[in-house]
Motif scaffolding. Structure first.
Motif, PDB file in Angstrom:
ATOM      1  N   TYR A  43       0.960  -1.313  -0.152  1.00 28.05           N
ATOM      2  CA  TYR A  43      -0.008   0.362   0.373  1.00 28.05           C
ATOM      3  C   TYR A  43       1.080   1.494   0.044  1.00 28.05           C
ATOM      4  O   TYR A  43       0.310   2.331  -0.577  1.00 28.05           O
ATOM      5  CB  TYR A  43      -0.709  -0.004   1.328  1.00 28.05           C
ATOM      6  CG  TYR A  43      -0.147   0.036   2.131  1.00 28.05           C
ATOM      7  CD1 TYR A  43      -0.245   1.559   2.799  1.00 28.05           C
ATOM      8  CD2 TYR A  43       0.786  -0.419   3.263  1.00 28.05           C
ATOM      9  CE1 TYR A  43       0.488   1.336   4.029  1.00 28.05           C
ATOM     10  CE2 TYR A  43       0.590  -0.678   4.407  1.00 28.05           C
ATOM     11  CZ  TYR A  43       0.943   1.358   5.172  1.00 28.05           C
ATOM     12  OH  TYR A  43       1.737   0.814   5.872  1.00 28.05           O
ATOM     13  N   THR A  44       2.046   0.841   0.549  1.00 27.07           N
ATOM     14  CA  THR A  44       3.033   2.249   0.424  1.00 27.07           C
ATOM     15  C   THR A  44       2.791   2.977  -1.156  1.00 27.07           C
ATOM     16  O   THR A  44       3.381   4.349  -1.144  1.00 27.07           O
ATOM     17  CB  THR A  44       4.102   1.892   1.405  1.00 27.07           C
ATOM     18  OG1 THR A  44       4.758   0.848   0.317  1.00 27.07           O
ATOM     19  CG2 THR A  44       3.944   1.395   2.400  1.00 27.07           C
ATOM     20  N   LYS A  45       3.447   2.584  -2.069  1.00 28.54           N
ATOM     21  CA  LYS A  45       3.560   2.525  -3.267  1.00 28.54           C
ATOM     22  C   LYS A  45       2.552   3.753  -3.564  1.00 28.54           C
ATOM     23  O   LYS A  45       2.752   5.040  -4.009  1.00 28.54           O
ATOM     24  CB  LYS A  45       3.742   1.466  -4.019  1.00 28.54           C
ATOM     25  CG  LYS A  45       4.932   0.194  -4.137  1.00 28.54           C
ATOM     26  CD  LYS A  45       5.022  -0.287  -5.305  1.00 28.54           C
ATOM     27  CE  LYS A  45       6.473  -0.729  -5.411  1.00 28.54           C
ATOM     28  NZ  LYS A  45       6.725  -2.034  -6.697  1.00 28.54           N
ATOM     29  N   PRO A  46       1.506   3.705  -4.111  1.00 28.80           N
ATOM     30  CA  PRO A  46       0.365   4.401  -3.819  1.00 28.80           C
ATOM     31  C   PRO A  46       0.423   5.258  -2.854  1.00 28.80           C
ATOM     32  O   PRO A  46       0.060   6.589  -3.997  1.00 28.80           O
ATOM     33  CB  PRO A  46      -1.050   3.142  -4.557  1.00 28.80           C
ATOM     34  CG  PRO A  46      -0.628   2.372  -3.449  1.00 28.80           C
ATOM     35  CD  PRO A  46       0.452   2.086  -3.752  1.00 28.80           C
ATOM     36  N   PHE A  47       0.001   5.519  -1.709  1.00 27.88           N
ATOM     37  CA  PHE A  47       0.561   6.022  -0.892  1.00 27.88           C
ATOM     38  C   PHE A  47       1.516   7.824  -1.094  1.00 27.88           C
ATOM     39  O   PHE A  47       1.348   8.990  -1.453  1.00 27.88           O
ATOM     40  CB  PHE A  47       0.665   5.981   0.704  1.00 27.88           C
ATOM     41  CG  PHE A  47       1.141   6.583   1.396  1.00 27.88           C
ATOM     42  CD1 PHE A  47      -0.450   7.382   1.556  1.00 27.88           C
ATOM     43  CD2 PHE A  47       1.740   7.215   1.841  1.00 27.88           C
ATOM     44  CE1 PHE A  47      -0.336   8.625   2.597  1.00 27.88           C
ATOM     45  CE2 PHE A  47       2.058   8.171   3.819  1.00 27.88           C
ATOM     46  CZ  PHE A  47       0.737   8.920   3.638  1.00 27.88           C
ATOM     47  N   LYS A  88      12.413   5.555  -1.176  1.00 31.14           N
ATOM     48  CA  LYS A  88      11.219   4.707  -0.511  1.00 31.14           C
ATOM     49  C   LYS A  88      11.039   3.432  -1.771  1.00 31.14           C
ATOM     50  O   LYS A  88      10.702   2.701  -1.877  1.00 31.14           O
ATOM     51  CB  LYS A  88      10.106   4.863  -0.119  1.00 31.14           C
ATOM     52  CG  LYS A  88      10.274   6.268   1.048  1.00 31.14           C
ATOM     53  CD  LYS A  88      10.467   5.348   2.881  1.00 31.14           C
ATOM     54  CE  LYS A  88      10.350   5.730   3.895  1.00 31.14           C
ATOM     55  NZ  LYS A  88      10.171   4.829   4.924  1.00 31.14           N
ATOM     56  N   LEU A  89      10.410   4.171  -2.556  1.00 26.96           N
ATOM     57  CA  LEU A  89      10.316   2.877  -4.189  1.00 26.96           C
ATOM     58  C   LEU A  89      11.149   2.770  -4.220  1.00 26.96           C
ATOM     59  O   LEU A  89      11.256   1.030  -5.350  1.00 26.96           O
ATOM     60  CB  LEU A  89       9.850   4.492  -5.193  1.00 26.96           C
ATOM     61  CG  LEU A  89       8.038   4.680  -5.013  1.00 26.96           C
ATOM     62  CD1 LEU A  89       8.509   5.829  -5.898  1.00 26.96           C
ATOM     63  CD2 LEU A  89       7.254   3.737  -4.467  1.00 26.96           C
ATOM     64  N   GLU A  90      12.145   3.030  -4.500  1.00 28.96           N
ATOM     65  CA  GLU A  90      13.911   1.626  -4.438  1.00 28.96           C
ATOM     66  C   GLU A  90      14.000   0.984  -3.867  1.00 28.96           C
ATOM     67  O   GLU A  90      15.532   0.600  -3.968  1.00 28.96           O
ATOM     68  CB  GLU A  90      15.326   3.026  -5.217  1.00 28.96           C
ATOM     69  CG  GLU A  90      15.111   4.337  -6.567  1.00 28.96           C
ATOM     70  CD  GLU A  90      15.193   3.064  -7.866  1.00 28.96           C
ATOM     71  OE1 GLU A  90      15.692   1.773  -7.436  1.00 28.96           O
ATOM     72  OE2 GLU A  90      15.863   3.507  -8.549  1.00 28.96           O
ATOM     73  N   LYS A  91      13.873   1.190  -2.695  1.00 31.00           N
ATOM     74  CA  LYS A  91      14.224   0.432  -1.164  1.00 31.00           C
ATOM     75  C   LYS A  91      15.905   0.443  -0.926  1.00 31.00           C
ATOM     76  O   LYS A  91      16.057  -0.253  -0.658  1.00 31.00           O
ATOM     77  CB  LYS A  91      14.189  -1.200  -1.544  1.00 31.00           C
ATOM     78  CG  LYS A  91      12.344  -1.264  -1.843  1.00 31.00           C
ATOM     79  CD  LYS A  91      11.278  -0.619  -0.593  1.00 31.00           C
ATOM     80  CE  LYS A  91       9.993  -0.849  -0.794  1.00 31.00           C
ATOM     81  NZ  LYS A  91       9.146  -1.409   0.418  1.00 31.00           N
ATOM     82  N   VAL A 113       6.978   4.367 -13.323  1.00 30.28           N
ATOM     83  CA  VAL A 113       8.397   2.922 -13.288  1.00 30.28           C
ATOM     84  C   VAL A 113       8.266   2.171 -12.128  1.00 30.28           C
ATOM     85  O   VAL A 113       8.301   0.972 -12.450  1.00 30.28           O
ATOM     86  CB  VAL A 113       9.753   3.516 -14.290  1.00 30.28           C
ATOM     87  CG1 VAL A 113      10.515   1.994 -14.399  1.00 30.28           C
ATOM     88  CG2 VAL A 113       9.602   4.198 -15.500  1.00 30.28           C
ATOM     89  N   LEU A 114       9.069   3.161 -10.946  1.00 27.46           N
ATOM     90  CA  LEU A 114       9.373   2.621 -10.701  1.00 27.46           C
ATOM     91  C   LEU A 114       7.684   2.370  -9.516  1.00 27.46           C
ATOM     92  O   LEU A 114       8.092   0.855  -8.750  1.00 27.46           O
ATOM     93  CB  LEU A 114      10.125   3.624  -8.539  1.00 27.46           C
ATOM     94  CG  LEU A 114      11.188   4.342  -9.477  1.00 27.46           C
ATOM     95  CD1 LEU A 114      12.058   5.054  -8.451  1.00 27.46           C
ATOM     96  CD2 LEU A 114      12.315   2.924  -9.913  1.00 27.46           C
ATOM     97  N   PHE A 115       6.867   2.738  -9.215  1.00 25.13           N
ATOM     98  CA  PHE A 115       5.374   1.606  -8.845  1.00 25.13           C
ATOM     99  C   PHE A 115       5.395   0.248  -9.459  1.00 25.13           C
ATOM    100  O   PHE A 115       5.089   0.036  -8.784  1.00 25.13           O
ATOM    101  CB  PHE A 115       4.392   2.677  -9.263  1.00 25.13           C
ATOM    102  CG  PHE A 115       3.080   2.344  -8.599  1.00 25.13           C
ATOM    103  CD1 PHE A 115       2.476   3.007  -7.893  1.00 25.13           C
ATOM    104  CD2 PHE A 115       2.063   2.091  -9.181  1.00 25.13           C
ATOM    105  CE1 PHE A 115       1.699   2.777  -7.140  1.00 25.13           C
ATOM    106  CE2 PHE A 115       1.191   1.058  -8.930  1.00 25.13           C
ATOM    107  CZ  PHE A 115       0.693   1.686  -8.115  1.00 25.13           C
ATOM    108  N   LYS A 116       5.494   0.087 -10.945  1.00 27.70           N
ATOM    109  CA  LYS A 116       5.844  -1.021 -11.937  1.00 27.70           C
ATOM    110  C   LYS A 116       6.416  -2.311 -10.979  1.00 27.70           C
ATOM    111  O   LYS A 116       7.061  -3.436 -12.185  1.00 27.70           O
ATOM    112  CB  LYS A 116       4.560  -1.254 -13.172  1.00 27.70           C
ATOM    113  CG  LYS A 116       3.626   0.123 -13.125  1.00 27.70           C
ATOM    114  CD  LYS A 116       3.221  -0.167 -14.543  1.00 27.70           C
ATOM    115  CE  LYS A 116       2.303   0.492 -14.876  1.00 27.70           C
ATOM    116  NZ  LYS A 116       1.194   0.806 -16.096  1.00 27.70           N
TER     117      LYS A 116
END
Length: 485
Positions: free
Chosen positions: A16-20, A68-71, A137-140
Motif C-alpha cells: 500500500y505504500t507505493k500508491p500512498f 522508498k520506491l527504490e528501497k 516506472v518504479l511503481f510497477k
C-alpha cells in the motif's frame, strides 16, 4: 540470501505504500509549483529566499519518495536528481542564503534577473515531472521474492568468467588511446592550463575506443567482486588513475565514472555501514576540497608554484559545499540562454534532435554528420559569442526540443532513467553480470547528461554494447569448463 536480495524481498503488506507515496508526491509537488508561481511575482530580491527553500523542500520530498520506491538511497534515479539540482540550482542556493563566496561564473553577468527566475522555475517544474516519470516506472517495478531468482552456482561462475574475459579484452582495446588522450592532457595542463587540455585534437571515434578501457575496468571489477583482494586492487588502480586525470581540471567524466565504481562496490563488494559511511563522508569532503582546488588552479600556469601553494592553503581553510555548488551551478546559464534564444535563432525541434542522435553511431566521414551534430548539440544554434566555455544542460536541450511545453516531456526522461535503474538492479539480483555491464555503460553518461547532451551517450553506448554482445556470443561457445574457478 544477500543484502541486495533482501532489499527487494518486501512483503505484500507494505504494498500500500507505493500508491500512498505516489499520491503524496504528486500532491506535494503540485503545492510547491503553485507556491512557486505565486512568489514568482515578487521582486528578485524578495523572491530568492522563499524560492530557494521551496526548491530544497522539493528535492527533499523527491529523494524520500524515490528512496522508498527504490528501497535504497544510492540509486541512479536519486543520483540524477541530486546532480540535476546541483547543476541547475546550485547558484540559487548561494544567492538565496546570501553565501559570501566568489563565483567562478556569475549567471547574472550573462543573463538577466528575470531570465534567472524563469530558468529556476523551469527547473523546479521539470524536476516535478521528472520525478513523476520515475515514480510511474518504479511503481510497477517487479517484486523479487526469496527463491524467485534461481541462478545456480555454475551459471553465476560462468557469468563472472564472461565479465572477466570480456573486461580484459575491452581494456586491451581501449588502453592505448586512453593513455594517449590522458597523457596528452596532463602534458598540455603542465605546459599551459585547463583550457589547453581541450586541444588534444583526437578524433571523436578514437575517444569512443578509449572508453572501452573504462567499461573493461568496470567488468573486471564485477567479474572479480567475490575475490575481495583482487577487487580492492582493481579499485585502487582505478581510483589512482582517475585522480590523476582529475588534476588536469577535466572533472566531469572522472567523477561520474568514480560514482559508478562506488555504486558497484557498495552493491556487489561491500555494503557501506555507519563507520564506512563516516569515512566516506571524510573522503568526499577531501575530494570536494580537491575539486575546488582544481577549479582554482586550472586556469593558471602550473609553473607558478608559489601561487598554487597559496591557493592550496586557502582552499583547505575555506572549502565548503557551497564552493562545489558555485563551480557546478553555472549550468543554469545554459538553460537561461535556451529560454532566451529559442525559437528566435532556430525553431523547436519537436524531438527530432533526440532521434537523429542515433545517426551519430556512424563515423563522421567527410563531415557528412556535421549538420546532424549541430542539430543535436543545441548550443551550436546560439550566436557564436555566447557559446564559449559553456557546456550543455539536459533541461536546456529539452526546451530546445519542445519549447514551453517541454516540462511535460520530462516525464519521459524520468521514465527512461528509472527503467535503466530497474535493469541495473534486476541484473545484479539475477546475477547476469554481462547485462549489468551493458547497462552500466549508461550510468556515468546519464549522470553527466545533467550538464551535457543526449547525443553524448548514444555512440558510446551502441558501440561498446555491440562489441560486448559480439564477444559474449563468441566466448559463450567455448566449453563452459573454461569458466571454472
Amino acid at each position: 540470501m544477500s543484502v541486495l536480495d533482501r532489499k527487494f524481498n518486501y512483503s505484500s503488506n507494505k504494498a500500500y505504500t507505493k500508491p500512498f507515496l505516489f499520491t503524496c508526491n504528486l500532491i506535494l509537488n503540485t503545492i510547491i509549483l503553485l507556491l512557486a508561481l505565486k512568489i514568482k511575482l515578487f521582486t528578485f530580491e524578495n523572491w530568492l529566499f522563499p524560492f530557494t527553500l521551496l526548491s530544497l523542500v522539493q528535492l527533499f520530498i523527491n529523494l524520500i519518495t524515490i528512496s522508498k520506491l527504490e528501497k535504497r538511497f544510492l540509486s541512479l534515479t536519486n543520483l540524477f536528481l541530486i546532480f540535476s539540482y546541483i547543476t541547475h540550482m546550485g547558484i540559487l542556493v548561494i544567492f538565496g542564503f546570501k553565501i559570501d563566496i566568489e563565483l567562478p561564473w556569475n549567471p547574472l553577468v550573462s543573463i538577466t534577473k528575470d531570465t534567472f527566475k524563469d530558468a529556476c522555475f523551469f527547473a523546479v517544474l521539470c524536476h516535478a515531472f521528472l520525478t513523476f516519470g520515475m515514480c510511474i516506472v518504479l511503481f510497477k517495478r517487479k517484486t523479487y521474492h526469496l527463491g524467485s531468482t534461481s541462478t545456480n552456482f555454475k551459471e553465476e561462475n560462468f557469468q563472472l568468467y564472461l565479465a572477466r574475459t570480456i573486461g580484459i579484452i575491452l581494456v586491451l582495446i581501449g588502453i592505448v588511446p586512453m593513455l594517449y588522450i590522458d597523457i596528452s592532457r596532463v602534458i598540455l595542463f603542465i605546459s599551459g592550463n585547463y583550457l589547453d587540455t581541450y586541444k588534444v585534437g583526437v578524433n571523436g571515434f578514437v575517444v569512443i575506443i578509449s572508453r572501452f578501457a573504462e567499461i573493461g575496468a568496470i567488468m573486471l571489477l564485477i567479474g572479480n567482486h567475490k575475490d575481495k583482494k583482487k577487487a580492492h586492487f582493481i579499485l585502487f588502480i582505478i581510483v589512482i588513475y582517475e585522480s590523476i586525470v582529475l588534476f588536469t581540471g577535466n572533472r566531469g567524466r572522472p567523477i561520474m565514472f568514480l560514482l559508478t565504481i562506488f555504486f558497484i562496490y557498495n552493491n556487489l563488494i561491500k555494503r557501506v555501514g555507519f563507520k564506512q559511511f563516516i569515512n566516506s563522508v571524510a573522503v568526499v569532503y577531501l575530494l570536494g576540497f580537491l575539486l575546488t582546488f582544481i577549479g582554482q588552479i586550472r586556469m593558471l600556469s602550473i609553473r607558478d608554484f608559489a601561487t598554487i601553494t597559496d591557493l592550496f592553503k586557502k582552499s583547505f581553510m575555506e572549502f565548503s559545499i557551497f564552493k562545489i555548488l558555485a563551480d557546478f551551478g553555472a549550468t543554469i546559464i545554459s538553460l537561461g540562454y535556451s529560454l532566451v534564444f529559442f525559437p528566435q535563432t532556430t525553431s523547436f525541434q519537436l524531438g527530432s534532435n533526440y532521434l537523429v542522435s542515433l545517426l551519430t553511431i556512424f563515423p563522421n566521414v567527410g563531415g557528412l554528420l556535421v549538420p546532424i551534430i549541430n542539430k543535436t548539440v543545441y548550443i551550436n544554434n546560439w550566436p557564436a559569442n555566447y557559446r564559449e566555455f559553456l557546456g550543455g544542460s539536459y533541461l536546456g536541450e529539452l526546451y530546445y526540443s519542445f519549447g514551453d511545453f517541454s516540462f511535460i516531456f520530462a516525464v519521459l526522461i524520468g521514465m527512461f532513467i528509472a527503467f535503466i535503474s530497474n535493469k541495473v538492479q534486476e541484473s545484479m539480483i539475477v546475477k547476469n553480470y554481462v547485462s549489468l555491464s551493458i547497462y552500466l555503460i549508461l550510468f556515468p553518461n546519464i549522470l553527466w547528461w545533467t550538464r551535457n547532451y543526449f547525443v553524448g551517450m548514444v555512440r558510446e553506448f551502441v558501440w561498446i554494447a555491440v562489441v560486448i554482445l559480439i564477444l559474449y556470443s563468441i566466448i559463450s561457445k567455448v566449453p563452459k569448463r573454461s569458466s571454472g574457478g
